[in-house]
Scaffold this motif. Structure first.
Motif, PDB file in Angstrom:
ATOM      1  N   LEU A  55      20.274  10.213  11.747  1.00  0.00           N
ATOM      2  CA  LEU A  55      19.241  11.122  12.231  1.00  0.00           C
ATOM      3  C   LEU A  55      18.990  10.966  13.730  1.00  0.00           C
ATOM      4  O   LEU A  55      18.702  11.936  14.424  1.00  0.00           O
ATOM      5  CB  LEU A  55      17.942  10.902  11.457  1.00  0.00           C
ATOM      6  N   THR A  56      19.105   9.723  14.236  1.00  0.00           N
ATOM      7  CA  THR A  56      18.910   9.517  15.668  1.00  0.00           C
ATOM      8  C   THR A  56      19.986  10.235  16.468  1.00  0.00           C
ATOM      9  O   THR A  56      19.698  10.933  17.449  1.00  0.00           O
ATOM     10  CB  THR A  56      18.920   8.012  15.994  1.00  0.00           C
ATOM     11  N   ALA A  57      21.247  10.069  16.057  1.00  0.00           N
ATOM     12  CA  ALA A  57      22.339  10.754  16.758  1.00  0.00           C
ATOM     13  C   ALA A  57      22.195  12.269  16.634  1.00  0.00           C
ATOM     14  O   ALA A  57      22.482  13.012  17.576  1.00  0.00           O
ATOM     15  CB  ALA A  57      23.685  10.302  16.192  1.00  0.00           C
ATOM     16  N   THR A  58      21.738  12.717  15.468  1.00  0.00           N
ATOM     17  CA  THR A  58      21.538  14.156  15.265  1.00  0.00           C
ATOM     18  C   THR A  58      20.464  14.690  16.198  1.00  0.00           C
ATOM     19  O   THR A  58      20.634  15.745  16.839  1.00  0.00           O
ATOM     20  CB  THR A  58      21.143  14.442  13.805  1.00  0.00           C
ATOM     21  N   THR A  79      11.148  17.841  11.198  1.00  0.00           N
ATOM     22  CA  THR A  79      11.847  17.648   9.928  1.00  0.00           C
ATOM     23  C   THR A  79      12.512  16.275   9.868  1.00  0.00           C
ATOM     24  O   THR A  79      12.399  15.559   8.866  1.00  0.00           O
ATOM     25  CB  THR A  79      12.900  18.754   9.730  1.00  0.00           C
ATOM     26  N   LEU A  80      13.198  15.885  10.949  1.00  0.00           N
ATOM     27  CA  LEU A  80      13.869  14.593  10.963  1.00  0.00           C
ATOM     28  C   LEU A  80      12.864  13.440  10.956  1.00  0.00           C
ATOM     29  O   LEU A  80      13.100  12.406  10.324  1.00  0.00           O
ATOM     30  CB  LEU A  80      14.775  14.492  12.188  1.00  0.00           C
ATOM     31  N   GLU A  81      11.741  13.613  11.619  1.00  0.00           N
ATOM     32  CA  GLU A  81      10.716  12.565  11.620  1.00  0.00           C
ATOM     33  C   GLU A  81      10.175  12.343  10.213  1.00  0.00           C
ATOM     34  O   GLU A  81       9.964  11.201   9.783  1.00  0.00           O
ATOM     35  CB  GLU A  81       9.582  12.937  12.573  1.00  0.00           C
ATOM     36  N   THR A  82       9.970  13.409   9.482  1.00  0.00           N
ATOM     37  CA  THR A  82       9.499  13.280   8.100  1.00  0.00           C
ATOM     38  C   THR A  82      10.513  12.522   7.253  1.00  0.00           C
ATOM     39  O   THR A  82      10.148  11.659   6.441  1.00  0.00           O
ATOM     40  CB  THR A  82       9.240  14.673   7.495  1.00  0.00           C
ATOM     41  N   CYS A  83      11.776  12.832   7.446  1.00  0.00           N
ATOM     42  CA  CYS A  83      12.834  12.102   6.738  1.00  0.00           C
ATOM     43  C   CYS A  83      12.765  10.616   7.047  1.00  0.00           C
ATOM     44  O   CYS A  83      12.930   9.766   6.163  1.00  0.00           O
ATOM     45  CB  CYS A  83      14.201  12.650   7.109  1.00  0.00           C
ATOM     46  N   TYR A  84      12.518  10.290   8.302  1.00  0.00           N
ATOM     47  CA  TYR A  84      12.431   8.891   8.703  1.00  0.00           C
ATOM     48  C   TYR A  84      11.296   8.167   7.987  1.00  0.00           C
ATOM     49  O   TYR A  84      11.457   7.033   7.517  1.00  0.00           O
ATOM     50  CB  TYR A  84      12.221   8.806  10.214  1.00  0.00           C
ATOM     51  N   LYS A 210       2.024  15.461  10.452  1.00  0.00           N
ATOM     52  CA  LYS A 210       2.038  16.389   9.334  1.00  0.00           C
ATOM     53  C   LYS A 210       3.452  16.471   8.775  1.00  0.00           C
ATOM     54  O   LYS A 210       4.377  16.916   9.476  1.00  0.00           O
ATOM     55  CB  LYS A 210       1.573  17.771   9.786  1.00  0.00           C
ATOM     56  N   PRO A 211       3.657  16.026   7.527  1.00  0.00           N
ATOM     57  CA  PRO A 211       5.007  16.062   6.943  1.00  0.00           C
ATOM     58  C   PRO A 211       5.573  17.484   6.932  1.00  0.00           C
ATOM     59  O   PRO A 211       4.898  18.433   6.547  1.00  0.00           O
ATOM     60  CB  PRO A 211       4.788  15.550   5.518  1.00  0.00           C
ATOM     61  N   LEU A 213       9.340  19.513   6.055  1.00  0.00           N
ATOM     62  CA  LEU A 213      10.737  19.534   5.627  1.00  0.00           C
ATOM     63  C   LEU A 213      11.182  20.992   5.505  1.00  0.00           C
ATOM     64  O   LEU A 213      10.807  21.673   4.545  1.00  0.00           O
ATOM     65  CB  LEU A 213      10.910  18.803   4.294  1.00  0.00           C
ATOM     66  N   GLU A 214      11.951  21.459   6.468  1.00  0.00           N
ATOM     67  CA  GLU A 214      12.401  22.849   6.465  1.00  0.00           C
ATOM     68  C   GLU A 214      13.837  22.942   5.965  1.00  0.00           C
ATOM     69  O   GLU A 214      14.739  22.306   6.521  1.00  0.00           O
ATOM     70  CB  GLU A 214      12.310  23.432   7.880  1.00  0.00           C
ATOM     71  N   LYS A 215      14.042  23.752   4.925  1.00  0.00           N
ATOM     72  CA  LYS A 215      15.381  23.920   4.368  1.00  0.00           C
ATOM     73  C   LYS A 215      16.349  24.477   5.402  1.00  0.00           C
ATOM     74  O   LYS A 215      17.524  24.095   5.441  1.00  0.00           O
ATOM     75  CB  LYS A 215      15.324  24.846   3.151  1.00  0.00           C
ATOM     76  N   GLU A 216      15.861  25.381   6.210  1.00  0.00           N
ATOM     77  CA  GLU A 216      16.725  25.998   7.214  1.00  0.00           C
ATOM     78  C   GLU A 216      17.292  24.945   8.176  1.00  0.00           C
ATOM     79  O   GLU A 216      18.467  24.997   8.565  1.00  0.00           O
ATOM     80  CB  GLU A 216      15.927  27.040   8.007  1.00  0.00           C
ATOM     81  N   ILE A 217      16.451  23.955   8.526  1.00  0.00           N
ATOM     82  CA  ILE A 217      16.900  22.891   9.424  1.00  0.00           C
ATOM     83  C   ILE A 217      17.946  22.028   8.731  1.00  0.00           C
ATOM     84  O   ILE A 217      18.962  21.654   9.327  1.00  0.00           O
ATOM     85  CB  ILE A 217      15.714  22.030   9.877  1.00  0.00           C
ATOM     86  N   PHE A 218      17.725  21.726   7.450  1.00  0.00           N
ATOM     87  CA  PHE A 218      18.696  20.922   6.708  1.00  0.00           C
ATOM     88  C   PHE A 218      20.055  21.617   6.641  1.00  0.00           C
ATOM     89  O   PHE A 218      21.105  20.987   6.805  1.00  0.00           O
ATOM     90  CB  PHE A 218      18.190  20.641   5.291  1.00  0.00           C
TER      91      PHE A 218
END
Length: 500
Positions: A55-58, A79-84, A210-211, A213-218
């Protein structure tokens, strides 16, 4: 780019220097077995880093792209922060429940109570999660090519975490205090780094979380992030398996000697890291704009210089290793035991570092397939290899397996990255850029060993003498292989098309 490279050099130099300065003090105030426990907790943090999931490299790659609006970058970040945060929660629970097993069933402890070690592992597991967040936020800052700001945070964090802790353990010499202080320091700088990246993205400081998670970003970044996840997983196994095997099969003090040698050998890798950090956004920008020839020319100018730099330091570390460890620790017995591993590991990390700039080329193009393929194939050698070699030959067996794997992977990786993105001749790729600088640097460093050390009882003067030997090797290699006008271009001392 010159300012960014200088900032990265300062940041990485501090990372290397802080270890060089503080590790002997950790040993002095806490004892060598305590340091061995610290070295194992670093393995735990290294294994946990695989859950970075790329995720960091992304994030760094997305922020470096010139074809994306700031609004889109902010969506990617959230989105990536929430994953973290989800990853950190998962790893914290996992470490909490398995720390007793690691301390009691895995490690070969002699003096320190396994229950205390279990507590240390819990603390470092929690702290490693915040380390991941800190590096994630810093990756975003680097993606915006704000290396100066990122390195100010890095140096400040290192001073508080690894430097000030020396004062703490001087007055309260306990591992509990050592790990607790490091945890507090990391939490503080993670919060500060988050404020900084949000300031860049939104123009203001944001306190809440604020959590999101966007599908479009994934869907957009999923393939690249997934490839980076696999790379991280394989890299974790390949770089930590030797130490994990030693910690299981041998006395924990052997792990301490091995880790001491790695601490010095890693300095070779650190040499190229600041150059790589500055180049990745530049390569990404060039390829995103379709300027492939400019990217190729930039690679050619940098790569030869990097080879000479790495081999100059590597050769002198190989031939002067015992003296370097003695200068560092002041303990000749410790130097003798740790130096067994240093020549092999210094060559290993040089080969690992040589793949860094080609890796930047691959990441700039979103290409991770080759890393994954080579990594998976290498596991067929490393997984049984480390176990068998350590069983038969002890820690030196693990060092040889590590060296063999890194050398094979680097040579194959260079060949295929060149074939796909660069199209250099094999002479340029392997003979001019690798073999000839290696031979010259080894010959020069070996010849310098015949100069008598008249300061053999003085650690400072001996260190200065080795520094002169290394500088002599480096400048000799540069004068032999790098034309002066190209050397000027490397540091952007004059304007040219590449800098534009």
């Amino acid at each position: 780019m010159k300012k960014n490279i200088i900032a990265n050099v300062i940041g990485k130099f501090w990372s290397a220097l802080s270890g060089f300065l503080f590790i002997p003090l950790y040993i002095k105030f806490l004892g060598f077995e305590s340091y061995s426990v610290i070295s194992f907790t670093l393995i735990v943090a290294g294994v946990m880093a695989v859950l970075d999931a790329g995720l960091t490299a992304t994030l760094s790659r997305e922020f470096a792209r010139k074809d994306q609006l700031i609004v889109e970058k902010f969506r990617v970040f959230k989105t990536l922060e929430t994953c973290y945060f989800l990853i950190i929660i998962f790893t914290g629970i996992f470490i909490f429940f398995f720390s007793d097993f690691i301390a009691v069933k895995w490690l070969n402890l002699k003096i320190i109570d396994p229950e205390r070690v279990s507590l240390f592992i819990k603390i470092i597991g929690f702290e490693a999660g915040f380390q991941m967040l800190f590096r994630f936020y810093m990756g975003g800052v680097l993606g915006f090519e704000q290396q100066i700001k990122a390195n100010i945070f890095q140096v400040g964090w290192g001073m508080l975490r690894n430097g000030v802790v020396v004062l703490v353990i001087y007055f309260v010499p306990s591992l509990e205090m050592f790990f607790t202080w490091q945890l507090i320091s990391t939490i503080i700088f993670t919060i500060l780094m988050r404020f900084s990246i949000l300031r860049i993205l939104s123009g203001k400081y944001i306190l809440g979380f604020k959590p999101t998670l966007e599908k479009e970003i994934f869907f957009k970044i999923g393939r690249f992030a997934g490839g980076m996840l696999l790379i991280s997983l394989i890299a974790s196994l390949n770089t930590q398996m030797d130490k994990l095997t030693i910690s299981k099969l041998l006395d924990i003090n052997i792990l301490g000697y091995y880790t001491l040698a790695i601490s010095i050998a890693t300095g070779i890798y650190i040499l190229v890291s600041p150059i790589s950090i500055a180049l990745l956004p530049r390569f990404t920008a060039l390829y995103s704009k379709g300027e492939k020839e400019n990217a190729k020319q930039l690679y050619k100018k940098i790569n030869l210089f990097v080879s000479i730099l790495l081999f100059s330091f590597m050769a002198n570390i190989m031939f002067q290793g015992n003296k370097i460890i003695w200068i560092w620790t002041g303990n000749s017995d410790l130097a003798e035991k740790a130096n067994i591993f240093l020549p092999i590991l210094s060559f290993s990390f040089s080969m690992l570092a040589l793949a860094t700039i080609p890796y930047d080329i691959a990441i700039a193009n979103g290409y991770t397939k080759l890393n994954n393929l080579l990594g998976i194939l290498s596991l067929f050698l490393t997984l049984p290899g480390y176990w068998i070699a350590t069983k038969l030959y002890g820690g030196i067996g693990s060092a040889y397996v590590f060296c063999l794997v890194q050398t094979m992977i680097t040579l194959v990786y260079l060949y295929f990255i060149n074939k796909k993105f660069l199209s250099l001749t094999l002479y340029e790729l392997f003979i001019k850029n690798l073999l000839l600088p290696l031979i010259v640097c080894l010959a020069m460093a070996y010849g310098l060993t015949f100069i008598p050390n008249v300061f053999k009882d003085n650690r400072i003067l001996t260190f200065l003498l080795i520094g002169i030997f290394t500088a002599t090797t480096l400048f000799s290699g540069i004068l032999i292989f790098v034309p002066f006008r190209e050397l000027k271009n490397i540091f952007n001392l004059r304007k040219n098309n590449l800098s534009n």
